[in-house]
Design a protein around this motif. Structure first.
Motif, mmCIF file in Angstrom:
data_model
loop_
_atom_site.group_PDB
_atom_site.id
_atom_site.type_symbol
_atom_site.label_atom_id
_atom_site.label_comp_id
_atom_site.label_asym_id
_atom_site.label_seq_id
_atom_site.Cartn_x
_atom_site.Cartn_y
_atom_site.Cartn_z
ATOM 1 N N CYS A 11 0.843 -1.196 0.000
ATOM 2 C CA CYS A 11 0.000 0.000 0.000
ATOM 3 C C CYS A 11 0.875 1.242 0.000
ATOM 4 O O CYS A 11 1.673 1.441 0.918
ATOM 5 C CB CYS A 11 -0.910 -0.010 1.223
ATOM 6 S SG CYS A 11 -2.015 1.401 1.308
ATOM 7 N N MET A 13 0.664 5.242 0.053
ATOM 8 C CA MET A 13 -0.183 6.420 0.245
ATOM 9 C C MET A 13 0.705 7.652 0.056
ATOM 10 O O MET A 13 1.591 7.926 0.870
ATOM 11 C CB MET A 13 -0.794 6.438 1.641
ATOM 12 C CG MET A 13 -1.611 5.175 1.971
ATOM 13 S SD MET A 13 -3.038 4.969 0.890
ATOM 14 C CE MET A 13 -4.063 6.295 1.459
ATOM 15 N N SER A 62 -14.213 6.507 -3.231
ATOM 16 C CA SER A 62 -14.771 6.024 -1.967
ATOM 17 C C SER A 62 -14.185 4.719 -1.439
ATOM 18 O O SER A 62 -14.309 4.415 -0.258
ATOM 19 C CB SER A 62 -16.294 5.858 -2.110
ATOM 20 O OG SER A 62 -16.592 4.981 -3.185
ATOM 21 N N LYS A 64 -11.733 2.075 0.143
ATOM 22 C CA LYS A 64 -10.646 2.183 1.105
ATOM 23 C C LYS A 64 -9.786 0.919 1.074
ATOM 24 O O LYS A 64 -10.121 -0.070 0.425
ATOM 25 C CB LYS A 64 -11.204 2.390 2.520
ATOM 26 C CG LYS A 64 -12.177 3.561 2.637
ATOM 27 C CD LYS A 64 -11.517 4.881 2.266
ATOM 28 C CE LYS A 64 -12.500 6.043 2.417
ATOM 29 N NZ LYS A 64 -11.927 7.333 1.962
ATOM 30 N N GLU A 65 -8.680 0.966 1.836
ATOM 31 C CA GLU A 65 -7.758 -0.167 1.866
ATOM 32 C C GLU A 65 -8.452 -1.453 2.298
ATOM 33 O O GLU A 65 -8.220 -2.520 1.729
ATOM 34 C CB GLU A 65 -6.594 0.130 2.804
ATOM 35 C CG GLU A 65 -5.557 -0.975 2.851
ATOM 36 C CD GLU A 65 -4.394 -0.618 3.769
ATOM 37 O OE1 GLU A 65 -3.584 -1.518 4.051
ATOM 38 O OE2 GLU A 65 -4.307 0.546 4.193
ATOM 39 N N GLU A 66 -9.335 -1.351 3.295
ATOM 40 C CA GLU A 66 -10.013 -2.561 3.784
ATOM 41 C C GLU A 66 -10.901 -3.204 2.726
ATOM 42 O O GLU A 66 -11.199 -4.408 2.795
ATOM 43 C CB GLU A 66 -10.839 -2.255 5.040
ATOM 44 C CG GLU A 66 -11.799 -1.099 4.906
ATOM 45 C CD GLU A 66 -11.206 0.227 5.393
ATOM 46 O OE1 GLU A 66 -11.987 1.086 5.838
ATOM 47 O OE2 GLU A 66 -9.963 0.391 5.305
ATOM 48 N N ASP A 67 -11.339 -2.421 1.732
ATOM 49 C CA ASP A 67 -12.159 -2.980 0.657
ATOM 50 C C ASP A 67 -11.347 -3.864 -0.287
ATOM 51 O O ASP A 67 -11.911 -4.654 -1.046
ATOM 52 C CB ASP A 67 -12.820 -1.859 -0.153
ATOM 53 C CG ASP A 67 -13.794 -1.035 0.666
ATOM 54 O OD1 ASP A 67 -14.544 -1.631 1.464
ATOM 55 O OD2 ASP A 67 -13.798 0.199 0.513
ATOM 56 N N SER A 89 -2.634 8.259 -3.209
ATOM 57 C CA SER A 89 -3.603 9.331 -2.949
ATOM 58 C C SER A 89 -2.914 10.684 -2.918
ATOM 59 O O SER A 89 -1.753 10.793 -2.519
ATOM 60 C CB SER A 89 -4.305 9.085 -1.607
ATOM 61 O OG SER A 89 -5.101 7.932 -1.659
ATOM 62 N N THR A 96 -8.284 8.408 -5.516
ATOM 63 C CA THR A 96 -7.141 7.552 -5.217
ATOM 64 C C THR A 96 -6.907 6.636 -6.415
ATOM 65 O O THR A 96 -7.857 6.067 -6.955
ATOM 66 C CB THR A 96 -7.406 6.687 -3.966
ATOM 67 O OG1 THR A 96 -7.590 7.545 -2.843
ATOM 68 C CG2 THR A 96 -6.236 5.752 -3.694
#
Length: 361
Positions: A11, A13, A62, A64-67, A89, A96
């Motif tokens: 990830c 960012m 919309s 997010k990382e958890e998705d 981002s 993003t």
């Protein structure tokens, strides 16, 4: 056993203080597809894997990382899996940029080779071996066979030629037991390998088939959904294959069941899959092997043994209990068959209990 592949999380960012509008224009005018719901994301991943894409890029407002962390739980892995993801981002931009890196499975290359005539890459040796086995199996089919006949031939082939277990002898994280190579080349697989092999051979035969994941006996499990004449049916080749392995015994207890029948032993998220409501091609119905009473069974046995003597036969009874179908009450089978010994195995719950008889002469 059904096992989803894990993937590495990468990830990134990036919070940038922008000077001018160069970086801002890059992401806002990049032309990348925008995806903002998990439903759109799952569909995009499935379609991309089916097309053999090793990289999937999009922007989101919309997600997010958890998705992204459970992506491999949301598809069957037949065409491949996501191995990494990257997120970029910008603090002054509400979007993003997401990049997914994918590993494409051998199934993709086999289907393209057999159905489209494409060459399999030299570094995919296992795909070449799978293709050779598949082509040999397909050559045994008759040109005018119906989808049902092809489906049954594939089911029977897998029961006869695959045994449940791990080719390596023990369970390992990357065991071929979870894929087609274990089932078709090494002849040993667990449920995911059986289900992938069933789908691959059905795809190559022109029979519409999907994989389905759920629970059975308290464990994760995989099996198939097959479409015949516009109606869907459940098929669980793993549970029709006896353990310990017996190539001479082919069961049809879990061959072409509807949701109600399958629901007695399996569970799944019904919202994620098509409704299986077909009845015409349920094996015991199609073959006229359903009995509502022991008197019906008596008549059916007389009919069976008038046609031919056999070492085994199976029927579905709707009123089974151990007292009604006792050894004493089944003596008529000896009279009709001339057998010396009889063994009875029961599978499933009332009103869908299968009686599997083995005879010795």
């Amino acid at each position: 056993m059904n096992k989803k592949k894990r993937f590495v999380i990468v990830c990134i960012m990036a919070a940038l203080i922008l000077e001018g509008c160069g970086p801002l224009q890059d992401i806002s005018a990049s032309g990348k597809e925008e995806i903002n719901t998990t439903e759109e994301l799952y569909q995009k991943v499935q379609e991309s894997l089916k097309n053999g894409q090793e990289e999937i890029c999009f922007v989101t407002r919309s997600l997010k990382e958890e998705d992204l962390q459970d992506l491999n739980e949301e598809h069957d892995g037949f065409y491949g899996n996501v191995t990494q993801y990257q997120m970029k981002s910008w603090v002054f931009v509400e979007k993003t940029e997401v990049t997914l890196l994918c590993e494409i499975s051998d199934n993709f290359y086999v289907e393209r080779a057999v159905m489209e005539g494409e060459e399999i890459p030299e570094d995919r040796q296992e795909a070449s071996e799978i293709r050779d086995v598949c082509e040999e199996i397909l050559e045994s089919f008759q040109v005018d066979e119906s989808d049902y006949e092809k489906e049954k031939a594939i089911h029977d082939y897998l029961v006869e030629n695959v045994s449940y277990g791990y080719p390596e002898g023990v369970e390992t994280e990357d065991s071929s037991a979870y894929n087609v190579y274990g089932a078709l080349v090494e002849g040993k697989a667990v449920c995911n390998g059986y289900a992938q092999a069933m789908k691959l051979l059905c795809d190559l035969s022109g029979v519409e088939c999907d994989m389905i994941s759920g629970q059975a006996e308290g464990e994760s499990h995989a099996w198939n959904l097959v479409c015949l004449d516009g109606k869907w049916y459940h098929v669980d080749v793993t549970w029709d294959d006896p353990e310990p392995d017996d190539p001479d015994r082919i069961l049809y207890c879990y061959f072409n069941l509807d949701d109600q029948q399958m629901g007695q032993s399996h569970s799944w998220d019904e919202d994620d899959y098509v409704e299986a409501e077909g009845t015409e091609y349920q094996y015991y119905r199609k073959m006229g092997l359903i009995c509502s009473s022991i008197d019906d069974l008596k008549e059916k046995c007389e009919e069976i043994f008038e046609e031919t003597s056999r070492g085994s036969f199976q029927v579905l009874v709707s009123d089974y209990d151990v007292y009604r179908y006792s050894e004493k009450n089944l003596q008529f089978i000896f009279e009709y068959s001339g057998a010396r010994y009889l063994n009875l195995q029961t599978i499933g719950k009332r009103p869908y209990t299968i009686l599997y008889f083995t005879l010795e002469y």
